[in-house]
Design a protein around this motif. Structure first.
Motif, PDB file in Angstrom:
ATOM      1  N   TYR A   1       7.308  11.030  39.015  1.00  0.00           N
ATOM      2  CA  TYR A   1       7.515  11.684  37.747  1.00  0.00           C
ATOM      3  C   TYR A   1       6.243  11.628  36.894  1.00  0.00           C
ATOM      4  N   ALA A   2       5.585  10.501  36.887  1.00  0.00           N
ATOM      5  CA  ALA A   2       4.374  10.349  36.074  1.00  0.00           C
ATOM      6  C   ALA A   2       3.295  11.328  36.510  1.00  0.00           C
ATOM      7  N   ASP A   3       3.246  11.620  37.800  1.00  0.00           N
ATOM      8  CA  ASP A   3       2.259  12.549  38.323  1.00  0.00           C
ATOM      9  C   ASP A   3       2.398  13.939  37.711  1.00  0.00           C
ATOM     10  N   ARG A   4       3.624  14.370  37.523  1.00  0.00           N
ATOM     11  CA  ARG A   4       3.859  15.707  36.965  1.00  0.00           C
ATOM     12  C   ARG A   4       3.438  15.793  35.508  1.00  0.00           C
ATOM     13  N   GLN A   5       3.439  14.677  34.819  1.00  0.00           N
ATOM     14  CA  GLN A   5       3.133  14.681  33.395  1.00  0.00           C
ATOM     15  C   GLN A   5       1.671  14.322  33.094  1.00  0.00           C
ATOM     16  N   ALA A   6       0.953  13.852  34.087  1.00  0.00           N
ATOM     17  CA  ALA A   6      -0.417  13.375  33.871  1.00  0.00           C
ATOM     18  C   ALA A   6      -1.346  14.470  33.358  1.00  0.00           C
ATOM     19  N   ILE A   7      -1.160  15.693  33.803  1.00  0.00           N
ATOM     20  CA  ILE A   7      -2.055  16.776  33.397  1.00  0.00           C
ATOM     21  C   ILE A   7      -2.023  17.003  31.881  1.00  0.00           C
ATOM     22  N   PHE A   8      -0.879  16.756  31.276  1.00  0.00           N
ATOM     23  CA  PHE A   8      -0.756  17.014  29.840  1.00  0.00           C
ATOM     24  C   PHE A   8      -1.589  16.031  29.006  1.00  0.00           C
ATOM     25  N   SER A   9      -1.838  14.846  29.533  1.00  0.00           N
ATOM     26  CA  SER A   9      -2.679  13.895  28.820  1.00  0.00           C
ATOM     27  C   SER A   9      -4.148  14.309  28.861  1.00  0.00           C
ATOM     28  N   ALA A  30       1.952  25.982  32.726  1.00  0.00           N
ATOM     29  CA  ALA A  30       2.994  26.763  33.396  1.00  0.00           C
ATOM     30  C   ALA A  30       2.702  26.901  34.887  1.00  0.00           C
ATOM     31  N   CYS A  31       1.452  27.168  35.249  1.00  0.00           N
ATOM     32  CA  CYS A  31       1.089  27.280  36.665  1.00  0.00           C
ATOM     33  C   CYS A  31       1.326  25.960  37.399  1.00  0.00           C
ATOM     34  N   PHE A  32       0.960  24.887  36.749  1.00  0.00           N
ATOM     35  CA  PHE A  32       1.141  23.562  37.330  1.00  0.00           C
ATOM     36  C   PHE A  32       2.623  23.280  37.569  1.00  0.00           C
ATOM     37  N   MET A  33       3.455  23.561  36.589  1.00  0.00           N
ATOM     38  CA  MET A  33       4.891  23.287  36.712  1.00  0.00           C
ATOM     39  C   MET A  33       5.562  24.251  37.694  1.00  0.00           C
ATOM     40  N   TRP A  34       5.131  25.504  37.740  1.00  0.00           N
ATOM     41  CA  TRP A  34       5.684  26.454  38.712  1.00  0.00           C
ATOM     42  C   TRP A  34       5.377  26.003  40.139  1.00  0.00           C
ATOM     43  N   ALA A  35       4.183  25.464  40.338  1.00  0.00           N
ATOM     44  CA  ALA A  35       3.837  24.953  41.678  1.00  0.00           C
ATOM     45  C   ALA A  35       4.798  23.839  42.079  1.00  0.00           C
ATOM     46  N   TYR A  36       5.100  22.937  41.153  1.00  0.00           N
ATOM     47  CA  TYR A  36       6.067  21.881  41.441  1.00  0.00           C
ATOM     48  C   TYR A  36       7.447  22.465  41.713  1.00  0.00           C
ATOM     49  N   ALA A  37       7.847  23.444  40.922  1.00  0.00           N
ATOM     50  CA  ALA A  37       9.175  24.053  41.077  1.00  0.00           C
ATOM     51  C   ALA A  37       9.318  24.770  42.412  1.00  0.00           C
ATOM     52  N   ILE A  38       8.262  25.394  42.877  1.00  0.00           N
ATOM     53  CA  ILE A  38       8.315  26.142  44.135  1.00  0.00           C
ATOM     54  C   ILE A  38       8.202  25.213  45.340  1.00  0.00           C
ATOM     55  N   PHE A  39       7.254  24.303  45.302  1.00  0.00           N
ATOM     56  CA  PHE A  39       6.985  23.495  46.484  1.00  0.00           C
ATOM     57  C   PHE A  39       7.859  22.258  46.606  1.00  0.00           C
ATOM     58  N   GLY A  40       8.539  21.851  45.536  1.00  0.00           N
ATOM     59  CA  GLY A  40       9.465  20.718  45.626  1.00  0.00           C
ATOM     60  C   GLY A  40      10.585  20.962  46.625  1.00  0.00           C
ATOM     61  N   PRO A  41      11.324  22.075  46.487  1.00  0.00           N
ATOM     62  CA  PRO A  41      12.372  22.351  47.479  1.00  0.00           C
ATOM     63  C   PRO A  41      11.820  22.569  48.894  1.00  0.00           C
ATOM     64  N   VAL A  42      10.649  23.167  48.991  1.00  0.00           N
ATOM     65  CA  VAL A  42      10.031  23.371  50.311  1.00  0.00           C
ATOM     66  C   VAL A  42       9.730  22.020  50.956  1.00  0.00           C
ATOM     67  N   ALA A  43       9.178  21.107  50.175  1.00  0.00           N
ATOM     68  CA  ALA A  43       8.887  19.768  50.698  1.00  0.00           C
ATOM     69  C   ALA A  43      10.176  19.050  51.091  1.00  0.00           C
ATOM     70  N   GLY A  44      11.231  19.223  50.307  1.00  0.00           N
ATOM     71  CA  GLY A  44      12.511  18.620  50.647  1.00  0.00           C
ATOM     72  C   GLY A  44      13.077  19.173  51.944  1.00  0.00           C
ATOM     73  N   TRP A  45      12.965  20.466  52.119  1.00  0.00           N
ATOM     74  CA  TRP A  45      13.455  21.121  53.332  1.00  0.00           C
ATOM     75  C   TRP A  45      12.696  20.606  54.561  1.00  0.00           C
ATOM     76  N   ILE A  46      11.382  20.520  54.424  1.00  0.00           N
ATOM     77  CA  ILE A  46      10.564  20.017  55.542  1.00  0.00           C
ATOM     78  C   ILE A  46      10.901  18.556  55.827  1.00  0.00           C
ATOM     79  N   THR A  47      11.071  17.766  54.790  1.00  0.00           N
ATOM     80  CA  THR A  47      11.376  16.349  54.953  1.00  0.00           C
ATOM     81  C   THR A  47      12.716  16.142  55.654  1.00  0.00           C
ATOM     82  N   ASP A  48      13.674  17.000  55.371  1.00  0.00           N
ATOM     83  CA  ASP A  48      14.975  16.891  56.036  1.00  0.00           C
ATOM     84  C   ASP A  48      14.881  17.154  57.531  1.00  0.00           C
TER      85      ASP A  48
END
Length: 74
Positions: A1-9, A30-48
């Motif tokens: 979680y901290a990683d996602r917020q680090a850019i704002f500091s 917005a670009c940073f957060m969209w990347a997380y939103a798109i690739f989070g489920p992809v990473a979860g799918w691959i991990t499964d």
């Protein structure tokens, strides 16, 4: 979680270093957060579908290469 917020500091530094306006910083965020939103489920799918040990080694390797590339880029 901290990683996602680090850019704002870093926004004040980014603003000064690159001469960005607030709207431009918003686009960066917005670009940073969209990347997380798109690739989070992809990473979860691959991990499964992969073994946990393979995923840990792969993620650690990828993270290490990206960290080294960041150091070389600065």
């Amino acid at each position: 979680y901290a990683d996602r917020q680090a850019i704002f500091s870093l926004f004040s530094l980014l603003k000064v270093e690159f001469g960005l306006m607030d709207v431009q910083l918003g686009v960066v965020a917005a670009c940073f957060m969209w990347a997380y939103a798109i690739f989070g489920p992809v990473a979860g799918w691959i991990t499964d579908r992969a073994s946990p040990s393979r995923m840990i080694v792969g993620a650690l390797s990828f993270w290490s290469v990206m960290t080294a590339a960041t150091a070389w880029g600065s």
